[in-house]
Design a protein around this motif. Structure first.
Motif, short mmCIF file in Angstrom:
data_model
loop_
_atom_site.label_atom_id
_atom_site.label_comp_id
_atom_site.label_asym_id
_atom_site.label_seq_id
_atom_site.Cartn_x
_atom_site.Cartn_y
_atom_site.Cartn_z
N PHE A 257 -14.13 -4.35 10.39
CA PHE A 257 -14.21 -3.56 9.15
C PHE A 257 -12.89 -3.74 8.42
CE2 PHE A 257 -14.55 -0.16 6.22
CZ PHE A 257 -15.85 0.32 6.22
N ALA A 258 -12.94 -3.94 7.10
CA ALA A 258 -11.72 -4.14 6.31
C ALA A 258 -11.69 -3.19 5.12
CB ALA A 258 -11.62 -5.57 5.83
N SER A 259 -10.52 -2.64 4.86
CA SER A 259 -10.26 -1.89 3.63
C SER A 259 -9.06 -2.54 2.95
CB SER A 259 -9.97 -0.42 3.93
OG SER A 259 -11.11 0.24 4.43
N HIS A 260 -9.05 -2.47 1.64
CA HIS A 260 -7.97 -3.09 0.86
C HIS A 260 -7.20 -1.98 0.16
CE1 HIS A 260 -9.96 -6.87 1.75
NE2 HIS A 260 -11.08 -6.23 1.49
N ILE A 261 -5.98 -1.75 0.64
CA ILE A 261 -5.22 -0.57 0.22
C ILE A 261 -3.74 -0.88 0.07
CG2 ILE A 261 -6.84 1.05 1.32
CD1 ILE A 261 -4.84 1.29 3.65
N GLY B 28 9.47 -1.61 12.04
CA GLY B 28 9.12 -0.57 11.07
C GLY B 28 7.71 -0.05 11.28
N GLN B 29 7.27 0.78 10.34
CA GLN B 29 5.92 1.30 10.40
C GLN B 29 5.28 1.29 9.02
OE1 GLN B 29 5.33 5.40 11.49
NE2 GLN B 29 7.15 6.11 10.40
N LEU B 30 3.95 1.27 9.02
CA LEU B 30 3.17 1.26 7.78
C LEU B 30 2.43 2.57 7.62
CD1 LEU B 30 1.65 -2.32 8.01
CD2 LEU B 30 3.37 -1.56 6.37
N LYS B 31 2.38 3.03 6.37
CA LYS B 31 1.61 4.23 6.05
C LYS B 31 0.69 3.93 4.89
CE LYS B 31 5.01 7.60 7.71
NZ LYS B 31 5.85 8.77 7.37
N GLY B 32 -0.51 4.47 4.98
CA GLY B 32 -1.49 4.30 3.92
C GLY B 32 -2.51 5.41 3.95
N HIS B 33 -3.50 5.32 3.10
CA HIS B 33 -4.57 6.31 3.11
C HIS B 33 -5.85 5.67 2.60
CE1 HIS B 33 -3.26 6.54 -1.12
NE2 HIS B 33 -4.49 6.94 -1.38
N ILE B 34 -6.97 6.22 3.03
CA ILE B 34 -8.28 5.78 2.56
C ILE B 34 -9.13 7.00 2.25
CG2 ILE B 34 -8.26 3.59 3.81
CD1 ILE B 34 -9.96 4.83 5.98
N GLY C 100 -9.79 14.77 -0.19
CA GLY C 100 -10.74 13.67 -0.14
C GLY C 100 -10.21 12.41 0.53
N ILE C 101 -9.02 12.49 1.12
CA ILE C 101 -8.44 11.29 1.76
C ILE C 101 -7.98 11.62 3.18
CG2 ILE C 101 -7.70 10.29 -0.44
CD1 ILE C 101 -4.84 11.19 0.24
N VAL C 102 -7.76 10.58 3.95
CA VAL C 102 -7.12 10.71 5.26
C VAL C 102 -5.99 9.69 5.33
CG1 VAL C 102 -9.16 11.58 6.46
CG2 VAL C 102 -8.75 9.12 6.36
N GLY C 103 -4.95 10.03 6.04
CA GLY C 103 -3.81 9.13 6.18
C GLY C 103 -3.96 8.22 7.38
N LEU C 104 -3.29 7.08 7.29
CA LEU C 104 -3.26 6.12 8.38
C LEU C 104 -1.81 5.70 8.62
CD1 LEU C 104 -6.26 3.85 7.31
CD2 LEU C 104 -6.27 5.55 9.14
N GLU C 105 -1.42 5.69 9.87
CA GLU C 105 -0.05 5.34 10.24
C GLU C 105 -0.10 4.26 11.32
OE1 GLU C 105 3.42 8.34 10.42
OE2 GLU C 105 2.70 8.13 12.48
N MET C 106 0.68 3.20 11.13
CA MET C 106 0.72 2.12 12.11
C MET C 106 2.17 1.82 12.47
SD MET C 106 -0.01 -1.97 11.74
CE MET C 106 -1.75 -1.98 11.40
#
Length: 210
Positions: free
Chosen positions: A36-40, A52-58, A158-164
């Motif tokens: 599954f892919a999302s483009h963010i 380092g780390q990455l942060k995003g949301h979908i 309406g969003i959720v965060g993602l941390e890697m």
């Protein structure tokens, strides 16, 4: 990712710069329905760890956050400059004709295990960071506070965060390193003659890797 030694980029500051210059990532996970892919857009935080780390949301409606397998590392792909390279730019063409077209590009793969964040304070801090980065070049930067507070709160719901936490980084700069100096000069001159943003960005990478 397949990376010939000549194309390998190991310098973390160089890799990080591409990720910051080209923050729109393809986030790929494995889950119950397969890949599954999302483009963010993602924010790179240099937090003192090696990578380092990455942060995003979908969107909360995006099923990726519900079905990805936390035990399987995710992949975030950051694509830098890219351009078609015609063999007509190689002086070698006139001598032997033993040349073919190719495609030059720079790309980064970041691997790590994803964590879902639903905390509203985390989400607001992430959005503030995202807005601050991408509004900075505007004469009058837009701020989250410019929108009504209740509207912002409804959007955050309406969003959720993602941390890697990044566990591994791969950098590939395929920018004519396998050609002779004469051919690389020809490529740089050809890209200069095109005089587009894309061709000039690739020309810069070709010249940096001589």
């Amino acid at each position: 990712m397949y990376i010939p030694r000549a194309n390998q980029e190991d310098r973390i500051p160089v890799i990080h710069k591409l990720m910051e210059d080209q923050p729109f990532a393809s986030l790929i996970t494995m889950g119950t329905s397969g890949l599954f892919a999302s483009h963010i857009p993602m924010v790179l935080e240099r937090d003192g760890t090696p990578f380092g780390q990455l942060k995003g949301h979908i969107s909360r409606a995006n099923q990726q956050w519900k079905e990805f397998s936390p035990s399987i590392a995710a992949l975030a792909i950051f694509s830098g400059p890219q351009h078609y390279i015609t063999p007509s730019w190689y002086p070698e063409k006139a001598r032997t004709a033993k040349v073919v077209p190719t495609w030059n590009y720079a790309v980064v793969h970041a691997y790590g295990h994803l964590k879902v964040i639903e905390d509203s304070e985390w989400l607001m801090a992430h959005l503030q960071s995202l807005v601050s980065i991408h509004e900075a070049s505007f004469p009058v930067p837009w701020k989250i506070g410019d929108a009504p507070a209740d509207y912002v709160a409804s959007q955050v719901k309406g969003i959720v965060g993602l941390e890697m936490a990044i566990e591994r980084l791969e950098g590939k700069w395929k920018v004519s390193q396998n050609r002779s100096e004469e051919d690389r000069v020809g490529v740089a001159e050809g890209l200069t003659d095109l005089n587009t943003d894309e061709s000039l960005a690739m020309k810069a990478l070709v010249e940096q890797r001589r």
